[in-house]
Motif scaffolding. Structure first.
Motif, mmCIF file in Angstrom:
data_model
loop_
_atom_site.group_PDB
_atom_site.id
_atom_site.type_symbol
_atom_site.label_atom_id
_atom_site.label_comp_id
_atom_site.label_asym_id
_atom_site.label_seq_id
_atom_site.Cartn_x
_atom_site.Cartn_y
_atom_site.Cartn_z
ATOM 1 N N LEU A 117 -0.769 -6.166 3.811
ATOM 2 C CA LEU A 117 -2.069 -6.088 4.462
ATOM 3 C C LEU A 117 -2.793 -7.382 4.146
ATOM 4 C CD1 LEU A 117 -4.743 -3.282 4.200
ATOM 5 C CD2 LEU A 117 -5.058 -5.367 2.881
ATOM 6 N N LEU A 131 -11.870 -2.349 8.669
ATOM 7 C CA LEU A 131 -10.414 -2.221 8.669
ATOM 8 C C LEU A 131 -9.949 -2.275 10.114
ATOM 9 C CD1 LEU A 131 -7.798 -1.570 6.979
ATOM 10 C CD2 LEU A 131 -8.263 0.845 7.511
ATOM 11 N N THR A 132 -9.157 -3.286 10.450
ATOM 12 C CA THR A 132 -8.685 -3.434 11.819
ATOM 13 C C THR A 132 -7.165 -3.577 11.815
ATOM 14 O OG1 THR A 132 -9.039 -5.839 11.700
ATOM 15 C CG2 THR A 132 -10.814 -4.491 12.631
ATOM 16 N N ARG A 133 -6.543 -3.177 12.937
ATOM 17 C CA ARG A 133 -5.089 -3.265 13.024
ATOM 18 C C ARG A 133 -4.676 -4.134 14.192
ATOM 19 N NH1 ARG A 133 -0.496 1.550 12.645
ATOM 20 N NH2 ARG A 133 1.264 0.106 12.630
ATOM 21 N N SER A 141 2.063 -5.545 8.041
ATOM 22 C CA SER A 141 1.729 -4.327 8.783
ATOM 23 C C SER A 141 0.766 -4.568 9.939
ATOM 24 C CB SER A 141 1.101 -3.300 7.833
ATOM 25 O OG SER A 141 -0.176 -3.747 7.383
ATOM 26 N N TRP A 143 -2.452 -4.740 9.429
ATOM 27 C CA TRP A 143 -3.762 -4.270 8.976
ATOM 28 C C TRP A 143 -4.534 -5.413 8.307
ATOM 29 C CZ3 TRP A 143 -6.094 -0.162 10.608
ATOM 30 C CH2 TRP A 143 -5.374 0.989 10.951
ATOM 31 N N LEU A 145 -8.195 -5.979 6.132
ATOM 32 C CA LEU A 145 -9.289 -5.334 5.417
ATOM 33 C C LEU A 145 -10.252 -6.416 4.944
ATOM 34 C CD1 LEU A 145 -10.620 -2.872 4.016
ATOM 35 C CD2 LEU A 145 -9.039 -3.257 2.094
ATOM 36 N N LEU A 158 0.036 -2.714 1.148
ATOM 37 C CA LEU A 158 -0.860 -1.622 1.530
ATOM 38 C C LEU A 158 -1.133 -0.711 0.344
ATOM 39 C CD1 LEU A 158 0.594 -0.635 5.019
ATOM 40 C CD2 LEU A 158 -1.732 -1.444 4.587
ATOM 41 N N LEU A 172 -4.520 4.900 7.938
ATOM 42 C CA LEU A 172 -3.355 4.019 7.983
ATOM 43 C C LEU A 172 -2.265 4.463 8.949
ATOM 44 C CD1 LEU A 172 -3.088 2.971 4.235
ATOM 45 C CD2 LEU A 172 -4.055 1.689 6.156
ATOM 46 N N THR A 176 -2.116 0.149 16.704
ATOM 47 C CA THR A 176 -2.606 -1.210 16.915
ATOM 48 C C THR A 176 -3.832 -1.189 17.828
ATOM 49 O OG1 THR A 176 -0.362 -2.075 16.691
ATOM 50 C CG2 THR A 176 -1.964 -3.469 17.832
#
Length: 217
Positions: A117, A131-133, A141, A143, A145, A158, A172, A176
């Motif tokens: 992450l 928190l973005t994906r 991953s 992700w 933060l 993570l 989690l 996406t």
């Protein structure tokens, strides 16, 4: 505690696998013996030390003096990972991830807790974070933060990030394009054009008022 047990030795000459689960979560764990049985039917042979991904979590296969195998899971307290007997945390988190994705009408998309992450030098606290994906790439991953859109980010697993800020754990399995914003007691989650908050969702309200997610859930 209840111990769920496969019937692999008699049917397939494979060591039985024992799965210890807290009594209150047994009904949500009854698929695990079936999963291991189906894997053995397909030719998988489980051995001590093997890791099995279940949702975001990992189960480790271990053996006992009776010739059976059993599963252990991360204790969600220690880095490096310390393993504790059973699968209760794994089952609980899988149920929560399903509930959150159902709330947002999206499919679960898991990455392993061993994957990376991107985060700030100082990991944001439980009560204030973004928190973005993004798209996953290799062992990253996808992700991210952060706290204030900081430019300089570093990689960590993570799992390690979740030990520092366990308020990210419930989200989690989001796909996406998801974004989670926590600002004190307000929580907003958006994905695919849908946005829900702690003001509109009882589930998110419950999560937003927890200082320590693992103590609450």
């Amino acid at each position: 505690m209840t111990v769920l047990r496969t019937d692999l030795r008699k049917r397939y000459n494979h060591p039985d696998i024992l799965i210890q689960v807290d009594d209150s979560w047994v009904q949500l764990a009854d698929w695990l013996p079936r999963y291991f049985t189906e894997q053995v039917q397909q030719g998988v042979h489980f051995v001590p030390g093997q890791l099995v991904q279940v949702g975001w979590m990992l189960l480790r296969i271990e053996d006992n003096a009776e010739g059976c195998l059993f599963v252990s899971e991360p204790d969600l307290k220690s880095m490096p990972i310390q393993w504790s007997v059973g699968a209760t945390r794994t089952v609980r988190l899988l149920a929560l991830h399903r509930a959150i994705c159902d709330e947002l009408c999206v499919n679960l998309e898991f990455r392993s807790l061993r994957e990376a992450l991107s985060t700030t030098t100082e990991v944001p606290p439980n009560n204030e974070f973004y928190l973005t994906r993004t798209e996953a790439e290799g062992s990253n991953s996808g992700w991210i933060l952060h706290r204030h859109n900081e430019a300089e980010l570093r990689l960590m697993s993570l799992y390690e990030a979740a030990l520092i800020n366990n308020a990210i754990i419930p989200f989690l399995a989001l796909p996406t394009g998801s974004a989670v914003v926590r600002n004190e007691d307000r929580l907003t989650v958006s994905v695919g054009g849908l946005e829900l908050s702690s003001e509109s969702s009882p589930l998110f309200r419950h999560l937003a008022t927890a200082d320590n997610f693992l103590d609450r859930y």
